[in-house]
Design a protein around this motif. Structure first.
Motif, PDB file in Angstrom:
ATOM      1  N   ALA A 109       0.779  -1.150   0.127  1.00  0.00           N
ATOM      2  CA  ALA A 109       0.095  -0.011  -0.083  1.00  0.00           C
ATOM      3  C   ALA A 109       0.803   1.344   0.218  1.00  0.00           C
ATOM      4  O   ALA A 109       0.642   2.200  -0.698  1.00  0.00           O
ATOM      5  N   TRP A 110       1.997   1.213   0.807  1.00  0.00           N
ATOM      6  CA  TRP A 110       2.906   2.330   1.010  1.00  0.00           C
ATOM      7  C   TRP A 110       3.497   2.550  -0.463  1.00  0.00           C
ATOM      8  O   TRP A 110       4.018   3.565  -0.888  1.00  0.00           O
ATOM      9  N   ARG A 111       3.972   1.260  -1.082  1.00  0.00           N
ATOM     10  CA  ARG A 111       4.680   1.219  -2.463  1.00  0.00           C
ATOM     11  C   ARG A 111       3.760   2.152  -3.278  1.00  0.00           C
ATOM     12  O   ARG A 111       4.513   2.964  -4.099  1.00  0.00           O
ATOM     13  N   HIS A 112       2.686   1.999  -3.322  1.00  0.00           N
ATOM     14  CA  HIS A 112       1.606   2.627  -4.417  1.00  0.00           C
ATOM     15  C   HIS A 112       1.889   4.125  -4.086  1.00  0.00           C
ATOM     16  O   HIS A 112       1.924   4.883  -4.748  1.00  0.00           O
ATOM     17  N   ARG A 113       1.659   4.548  -2.722  1.00  0.00           N
ATOM     18  CA  ARG A 113       1.683   5.931  -2.280  1.00  0.00           C
ATOM     19  C   ARG A 113       3.150   6.569  -2.672  1.00  0.00           C
ATOM     20  O   ARG A 113       3.166   7.688  -2.887  1.00  0.00           O
ATOM     21  N   TYR A 114       4.093   5.953  -2.666  1.00  0.00           N
ATOM     22  CA  TYR A 114       5.285   6.415  -2.809  1.00  0.00           C
ATOM     23  C   TYR A 114       5.535   6.361  -4.586  1.00  0.00           C
ATOM     24  O   TYR A 114       6.638   7.050  -4.785  1.00  0.00           O
TER      25      TYR A 114
END
Length: 393
Positions: A252-257
């Motif tokens: 999920a954080w990979r997507h945000r980054y």
């Protein structure tokens, strides 16, 4: 070693566009004998040839990947199996992977402090990304050219939520602790209720030094990052491995980054090729690096150089440092001249200042290095020293 924030290769230390750097890269490309031929030192045509081996590692009749499925998922499954973790997530860069990992752990532990070495990659090469982007606070356990000790972890005066260990620690000379030391450091962190994250960009080649399989080494940590290009010769990419719940949050954080890349099949395929072709050969490279290191020490002694150091004296991996008592530009010129005149490139990486009157460089032994005998190394040292100016010898 100094480095740029964007680049973590062994040849960026002189700065982009520097004439000496350009001449060194050209000499390396033309040399008939080198210790390593990295992908980034090849032409685009040579680099693309790596994918000719892709059919042996993945079904090329499958549909291409879209936003992380297909071949990317196959790579993630492969990495989790090798490291013995529940899951793994592909990331375009290790910088992103580790920011995400430590951010996730901070949320779970409730403590944004990360204890690490002063020479660790995020501290030296990432422009304070942990604090600037992740809201994390780094605590430097030590700046000594070795991994932190159990006592330094146990007795540190501030609480921290995570301990990050770079294995091996590149800027200290690609050094590793003894297995017993590593397990004690991990236990010291556990005793403080901290999680343990391994910066394992080069973890693949640590098995010889530790005498343990990858899964046992990775099993000491709560999460592990590994790189696909530093030793496996892939086009790029990294993976974060650990518990399934953590990996799902990391995605999920990979997507945000901005790491949710539309298609990544060239990099994923190159990583699978690296795991198939390069990973089994790393112990051989480590063993031969020790032969090369011993021959370098003997060669410099025979050539009458007043002081020379190979660090570590017995390399922990297939990479190590060489220190000599001259200015970096003097050594760089001698390396380029020797390569141009003999066709043998002893030092393919840049020389960096290591202190007053001292310079150091990194030596990387890969498949090309296996062709060198100890006598070949000593002969190349003699040619290199012969091209140092008389007044500095």
């Amino acid at each position: 070693m100094t480095d740029t924030a964007e680049h973590d290769d062994p040849v960026t230390h002189e700065g982009r566009g520097a004439p000496l750097r350009e001449r060194r890269l050209a000499a390396h490309h033309r040399a008939r004998r080198v210790f390593a031929r990295f992908g980034f030192q090849q032409t685009l045509r040579e680099r693309l040839a790596l994918l000719e081996k892709a059919a042996a590692v993945h079904d090329l009749d499958q549909l291409s990947d879209v936003y992380g499925d297909g071949v990317v998922e196959a790579l993630e499954t492969k990495v989790a199996g090798l490291l013995g973790t529940e899951a793994a997530a592909f990331f375009p860069t290790g910088t992103m992977a580790q920011q995400v990992a430590l951010r996730c752990w901070a949320g779970r532990t409730g403590n944004p402090a990360v204890a690490l070495h002063a020479l660790s990659h995020p501290e030296v090469h990432e422009r304070n990304a942990f604090s600037e982007l992740g809201g994390l606070r780094t605590l430097r356990l030590t700046s000594e050219p070795r991994l932190p000790t159990a006592a330094e972890v146990r007795d540190f005066e501030e609480p921290f939520g995570a301990l990050m260990l770079e294995l091996p620690l590149r800027d200290a000379g690609f050094v590793l602790p003894a297995w017993e030391e590593l397990t004690e450091v991990v236990q010291a962190a556990r005793d403080r209720d901290a999680v343990v994250h391994f910066d394992g960009a080069r973890l693949w080649e640590s098995t010889v030094h530790f005498g343990r399989p990858l899964s046992e080494i990775a099993g000491l940590a709560d999460s592990v990052y590994v790189s696909f290009y530093k030793s496996l010769e892939a086009f790029g990419g990294a993976a974060l491995a650990g518990p399934a719940e953590l990996v799902e949050e990391a995605k999920a954080w990979r997507h945000r980054y901005g790491g949710m890349v539309f298609q990544q099949f060239p990099t994923a395929l190159s990583a699978l090729v690296g795991l198939e072709r390069q990973l089994p050969r790393l112990p051989e490279y480590v063993a031969h690096a020790r032969v090369v290191a011993a021959a370098l020490r003997e060669g410099f002694a025979a050539a009458g150089v007043p002081w020379a150091r190979v660090h570590p004296e017995v390399p922990h991996t297939h990479d190590f440092q060489v220190w000599l008592p001259y200015e970096p530009d003097v050594l760089g010129e001698a390396a380029v001249r020797a390569a141009g005149e003999t066709g043998v490139m002893l030092f393919g990486s840049a020389w960096d200042r290591g202190g007053p009157g001292l310079a150091l460089t990194e030596v990387h032994v890969r498949a090309a290095g296996l062709e060198w005998t100890a006598e070949d190394v000593k002969a190349a040292v003699a040619e290199f020293v012969a091209r140092l100016p008389e007044q500095v010898r």
